[in-house]
Design an enzyme around this catalytic site. Structure first.
Site, PDB file in Angstrom:
ATOM      1  N   HIS A  34      31.259  -9.711  21.492  1.00 58.26           N
ATOM      2  CA  HIS A  34      32.667  -9.766  22.369  1.00 58.26           C
ATOM      3  C   HIS A  34      32.324  -8.131  22.854  1.00 58.26           C
ATOM      4  CE1 HIS A  34      34.446  -8.177  18.931  1.00 58.26           C
ATOM      5  NE2 HIS A  34      34.133  -9.191  18.341  1.00 58.26           N
ATOM      6  N   GLY A  36      34.370  -5.824  21.670  1.00 55.26           N
ATOM      7  CA  GLY A  36      34.523  -4.885  20.601  1.00 55.26           C
ATOM      8  C   GLY A  36      32.995  -4.567  20.337  1.00 55.26           C
ATOM      9  N   HIS A  37      31.958  -5.536  20.161  1.00 56.69           N
ATOM     10  CA  HIS A  37      30.748  -4.955  20.000  1.00 56.69           C
ATOM     11  C   HIS A  37      30.231  -4.278  21.076  1.00 56.69           C
ATOM     12  CE1 HIS A  37      30.973  -9.016  17.587  1.00 56.69           C
ATOM     13  NE2 HIS A  37      30.725  -8.278  16.543  1.00 56.69           N
TER      14      HIS A  37
END
Ligand code: PAF
Length: 280
Positions: A34, A36-37
């Site tokens: 997502h 965040g990654h």
């Protein structure tokens, strides 16, 4: 972007690039990627010539076999996201590649950091994390590796691993990415029911309120405040701790100069979510 599944091929690719003077950034993940990654990937791309991402659901860090079974696996979508993000190599190893001698963790001693909070509630979890990350560091030998602050205790464990083993790489922490309603991004969020997805933003809202509450209340009172706030939601509080950012030991007062953070784990039905907030 190239996709590799074999560690020898990956080592050869890395050697070729390293010998031409390129720096290597590494983002280890368990997939179900997502934003965040992708924020870790972006940071790595800013600071390195090439970025390598591993996607591997590491069995040894799951203390709960059901959790491992249900962990989302979205290899095709992950590949597409990484390609769009401009990653040079994605490494999708098999369990046998990473654990040729069977799925065993090494036991680590990280001065007690491993026994607090997540370590208490997920026995063996950090041995599994440190084991797999050490294996990846041996294969990739990155100049820099990127870890999100959502798993703050994991980040501290990896910093200790690097210090203890004197590994020649820099660990780069990356701030938590949140949805617009404040929920910390997590691969597990995709498993939330509609009802629980509506409840989950309470986690960050209560953390923010706790931060304000602590300004003129004791640590004990703040813990009670948090526990009471969760009793009014459909989420089940597993723990809320106020701890020193470096040692991760619980603090009983907020009167000294050390940096402290609030750490939380809750259950939304059977889905376990964690979050944390800086408190000073
Ligand atoms: O944070 C994660 O996704 C995992 O714990 C990690 C660091 C990739 C190790 O399996």
């Amino acid at each position: 972007m190239i996709i590799l599944r074999n560690s020898e091929e990956l080592k050869t690719w890395i050697e070729r690039h390293r010998s031409s003077g390129k720096t290597i950034g590494f983002v280890p993940t368990m997939g179900a990627l997502h934003e965040g990654h992708i924020s870790l990937v972006r940071q790595s791309k800013l600071e390195n010539d090439v970025t390598i991402v591993s996607v591997f659901v590491n069995p040894t860090q799951f203390n709960n076999p059901e959790d491992l079974k249900k962990y989302p696996r979205t290899e095709e979508a992950d590949g597409q996201l990484l390609e769009q993000a401009g990653v040079e190599v994605v490494f999708f190893p098999t369990v046998e590649t990473i654990y040729p001698e069977g799925q065993k963790s090494t036991h680590f001693n990280f001065q007690g950091i491993e026994n607090q909070m997540e370590g208490k509630f997920r026995p063996g979890h950090f041995d599994g994390v440190a084991t797999v990350v050490q294996k990846f560091f041996e294969i990739v030998q990155p100049d820099r590796a990127y870890f999100g602050e959502k798993d703050f205790q994991q980040l501290r464990i990896i910093q200790e691993l690097v210090k203890q083993k004197r590994l020649p790489l820099q660990i780069v922490p990356v701030a938590i990415m949140r949805e617009s309603d404040g929920l910390a991004m997590s691969s597990r969020n995709t498993r939330l029911s509609q009802d629980m997805r509506k409840e989950a933003p309470n986690i960050y809202q209560i953390l923010q309120k706790a931060k304000v509450f602590l300004e003129d209340h004791s640590v004990e009172e703040t813990k009670e405040f948090v526990s009471e706030a969760f009793s009014k939601t459909k989420l089940k509080l597993e723990y809320f701790e106020i701890a020193d950012e470096s040692t991760l030991e619980s603090v009983s007062t907020n009167s000294d100069s050390r940096k402290i953070r609030g750490f939380i784990a809750v259950f939304a039905d059977d889905i376990r979510l964690i979050d944390n907030i800086s408190l000073n």
